[in-house]
Design a protein around this motif. Structure first.
Motif, mmCIF file in Angstrom:
data_model
loop_
_atom_site.group_PDB
_atom_site.id
_atom_site.type_symbol
_atom_site.label_atom_id
_atom_site.label_comp_id
_atom_site.label_asym_id
_atom_site.label_seq_id
_atom_site.Cartn_x
_atom_site.Cartn_y
_atom_site.Cartn_z
ATOM 1 N N ASP A 1 63.543 67.263 38.706
ATOM 2 C CA ASP A 1 63.945 67.310 40.109
ATOM 3 C C ASP A 1 63.081 66.383 40.952
ATOM 4 O O ASP A 1 62.727 66.690 42.096
ATOM 5 C CB ASP A 1 63.881 68.737 40.660
ATOM 6 N N ASP B 1 62.463 62.483 42.668
ATOM 7 C CA ASP B 1 63.104 61.268 43.155
ATOM 8 C C ASP B 1 62.439 60.088 42.431
ATOM 9 O O ASP B 1 61.247 59.826 42.629
ATOM 10 C CB ASP B 1 62.893 61.148 44.664
ATOM 11 N N ARG C 1 70.691 63.289 45.213
ATOM 12 C CA ARG C 1 70.811 62.970 43.795
ATOM 13 C C ARG C 1 71.915 61.930 43.564
ATOM 14 O O ARG C 1 71.777 61.033 42.728
ATOM 15 C CB ARG C 1 71.107 64.247 42.996
ATOM 16 N N LEU D 1 64.939 63.006 37.160
ATOM 17 C CA LEU D 1 65.864 64.032 37.628
ATOM 18 C C LEU D 1 65.742 65.305 36.810
ATOM 19 O O LEU D 1 66.040 66.397 37.305
ATOM 20 C CB LEU D 1 67.302 63.505 37.582
#
Length: 358
Positions: free
Chosen positions: A78, A80, A37, A75
């Motif tokens: 969750d 990418d 992250r 995000l």
């Protein structure tokens, strides 16, 4: 009074909205680690630099904002943002469509696709789904452009009466603003061009003044181009007269032609002793402030109203489209026609004859 030394606030990112559509295959939602992250956020911060060489400053800012918002949205699930596929992009745009215009949605789409390509992680759109999604979105939202009104000669005449340096509390600011408005109108300049002019970019000839445009939206390789503005000394709208008066007050200090002026009415210099340029947002605020001062609704106007005003006035006076395009540095005729705010609708229009008495 606006303190032009203060930078304008950027556009805030809207809160991410959970899409109502059925989620695609969640394989892209990988359960990211804190390290992953952090790397994603680092990539988001570098997005502007990745497109810097090929895009204008305004486009870079818009793309950077779009990528930051795409990153925040991904995000939230969750995901990418450098791996999410076209179905996720479609949902992101669907969420945006609830509060944003079609032009904004198209810009966000272009930004995400461009930055993903530059990251070496392109989004593949060749499955037929995404083009059909875009077609449906355009039909639902409609593609009618939102256009600001043009600043015309009558507006400028009223503005010059309102911007009277003999009675204004800040005469230097008044002289600068008069010169900027009349130059923007006569040259059909974009706000970025007006803010970017340096003192060395201007010269005078027997016919008027010449401004060198070092780079613009349609000159990304910065070859540069000269724009001439003829002197009309008897007109209160003569840009050459206004610029001459401003330069007499400005002086010959190197730096920006239309420089910043602080609250106390002093010209603002940087550490290098050069006069500092105004922000492009200052140009927009100036147009709105002056228009409001003349009694019209400021919300209908923007900095682009000066450019639209030049094209509309040229059309009113019978100037050919080709000549107006060359002066205003338009490359596409269809785009240039869009700047003629309804003036050409009345040339050769016969509808009045339909109801006229014999």
């Amino acid at each position: 009074m606006i303190d032009e030394t203060m930078p304008g606030a950027g556009e805030g990112a809207p809160a991410a909205e959970r899409p109502t559509a059925v989620l695609p295959d969640a394989g892209a939602a990988t359960g990211l680690t804190d390290l992953q992250r952090a790397e994603i956020r680092r990539l988001a911060q570098r997005a502007d630099a990745l497109v810097e060489a090929s895009l204008s400053a305004n486009t870079r800012r818009a793309y950077g904002t779009a990528w930051q918002q795409w990153t925040a949205w991904c995000l939230g699930f969750d995901l990418d943002p450098t791996a999410a596929d076209a179905s996720w992009l479609a949902m992101h745009l669907t969420a945006l469509s609830e509060t944003r215009s079609l032009s904004t949605i198209e810009l966000r789409r272009a930004a995400v696709l461009a930055i993903r390509r530059r990251l070496g992680r392109p989004i593949h759109l060749d499955d037929g789904y995404f083009p059909e999604f875009l077609q449906g979105l355009r039909r639902t939202k409609g593609a009618r452009p939102s256009r600001k009104a043009a600043v015309l000669e009558e507006n400028l005449r009223a503005a010059m009466l309102w911007l009277d340096p003999d009675t204004a509390p800040a005469p230097k600011r008044c002289l600068r603003d008069r010169a900027l408005l009349l130059t923007g109108f006569a040259g059909g300049f974009r706000r970025s061009e007006l803010a970017g002019f340096d003192l060395r970019d201007i010269s005078f000839t027997a016919d008027g003044l010449v401004l060198f445009v070092a780079g613009s939206k349609t000159d990304q390789e910065r070859r540069g181009e000269e724009v001439g503005i003829q002197a009309v000394p008897r007109s209160p709208l003569c840009a050459v007269t206004a610029v001459s008066a401003w330069l007499a007050a400005r002086g010959d200090t190197p730096g920006a032609l239309f420089c910043r002026i602080d609250r106390g009415g002093h010209l603002t210099c940087g550490p290098d002793g050069r006069l500092q340029p105004i922000d492009t947002k200052t140009v927009a605020r100036l147009v709105k402030r002056v228009i409001a001062g003349t009694g019209l609704g400021a919300e209908d106007f923007s900095a682009h109203s000066l450019r639209a005003g030049m094209m509309t006035a040229a059309d009113r006076k019978g100037v050919s489209l080709e000549a107006a395009m060359q002066h205003g540095r338009w490359k596409d005729a269809r785009t240039a026609r869009g700047y003629r705010r309804h003036s050409s609708l009345w040339q050769g229009n016969f509808t009045g004859k339909l109801l006229a008495d014999e």
